[in-house]
Design an enzyme around this catalytic site. Sequence first.
Site, PDB file in Angstrom:
ATOM      1  N   CYS A  90     103.707 106.398  81.939  1.00 48.49           N
ATOM      2  CA  CYS A  90     104.389 107.469  81.215  1.00 48.49           C
ATOM      3  C   CYS A  90     104.687 108.599  82.199  1.00 48.49           C
ATOM      4  O   CYS A  90     103.797 109.050  82.924  1.00 48.49           O
ATOM      5  CB  CYS A  90     103.503 107.978  80.082  1.00 48.49           C
ATOM      6  SG  CYS A  90     104.233 109.357  79.169  1.00 48.49           S
ATOM      7  N   CYS A  93     102.373 111.826  81.036  1.00 51.50           N
ATOM      8  CA  CYS A  93     100.908 111.889  81.134  1.00 51.50           C
ATOM      9  C   CYS A  93     100.288 110.853  82.073  1.00 51.50           C
ATOM     10  O   CYS A  93      99.078 110.816  82.227  1.00 51.50           O
ATOM     11  CB  CYS A  93     100.279 111.773  79.755  1.00 51.50           C
ATOM     12  SG  CYS A  93     100.421 110.106  79.044  1.00 51.50           S
ATOM     13  N   CYS A 146     104.344 106.994  73.610  1.00 49.84           N
ATOM     14  CA  CYS A 146     103.108 106.951  74.386  1.00 49.84           C
ATOM     15  C   CYS A 146     101.948 107.343  73.475  1.00 49.84           C
ATOM     16  O   CYS A 146     102.010 108.360  72.782  1.00 49.84           O
ATOM     17  CB  CYS A 146     103.211 107.914  75.570  1.00 49.84           C
ATOM     18  SG  CYS A 146     101.682 108.066  76.519  1.00 49.84           S
ATOM     19  N   CYS A 149     100.303 110.971  74.846  1.00 55.76           N
ATOM     20  CA  CYS A 149     101.000 112.268  74.740  1.00 55.76           C
ATOM     21  C   CYS A 149     102.152 112.263  73.748  1.00 55.76           C
ATOM     22  O   CYS A 149     102.833 113.268  73.588  1.00 55.76           O
ATOM     23  CB  CYS A 149     101.499 112.704  76.121  1.00 55.76           C
ATOM     24  SG  CYS A 149     102.867 111.712  76.747  1.00 55.76           S
ATOM     25  N   CYS A 169     112.845  98.080  74.639  1.00 55.57           N
ATOM     26  CA  CYS A 169     113.992  98.672  75.314  1.00 55.57           C
ATOM     27  C   CYS A 169     113.589 100.111  75.668  1.00 55.57           C
ATOM     28  O   CYS A 169     113.549 100.986  74.803  1.00 55.57           O
ATOM     29  CB  CYS A 169     115.183  98.640  74.369  1.00 55.57           C
ATOM     30  SG  CYS A 169     116.747  99.044  75.122  1.00 55.57           S
TER      31      CYS A 169
END
Length: 182
Positions: A90, A93, A146, A149, A169
Amino acid sequence: MARLLRGLWNLRFLEALPRASQSRPVSCALGTRARHGDAGSLTNHEPSLAKSEWRKKLTPEQFYVTREKGTEPPFSGVYLNNRESGMYHCVCCDSPLFSSEKKYCSGTGWPSFSEAHGTSGSDESNTGILRRVDTSLGLVRTEVVCKQCEAHLGHVFPDGPGPSGQRFCINSVALKFKPGKA
């Protein structure tokens, strides 16, 4: 055709940038996402930073995609054609999200993965992602965020390769690639 689509998406992205950079009241309440067309959060924690802090940490495009549920233009992402071994994290984070071992070319213009890192069969409890219902655009889709976060990553569709048949995707701009063992 790809050039035409890229041009149209670039135009849409450029029009959205001023909205992404305007100042808004800071709200980390989980219910605020309902106005964007989803069913709310599947977790009990709030995003770790306020919007103003995310704006400082992220580029305008990263903020637009991850914090405002935007989409990068198709065929524009830095990781679309990445063939290196490693892990996709991510961008907000640094949580590990997708392994290069599960990445494939779907031809859609965005990096595609057949499953999230940590998936065991159909169990995603040990992954870094959550699924949410997204009814924006007048469609029912499944948003991928995510788990740590709540950054918007992209969507998952039921038209991927076997055995799961899923196509995650994911926007390149929402990811940070770390080369190495996947």
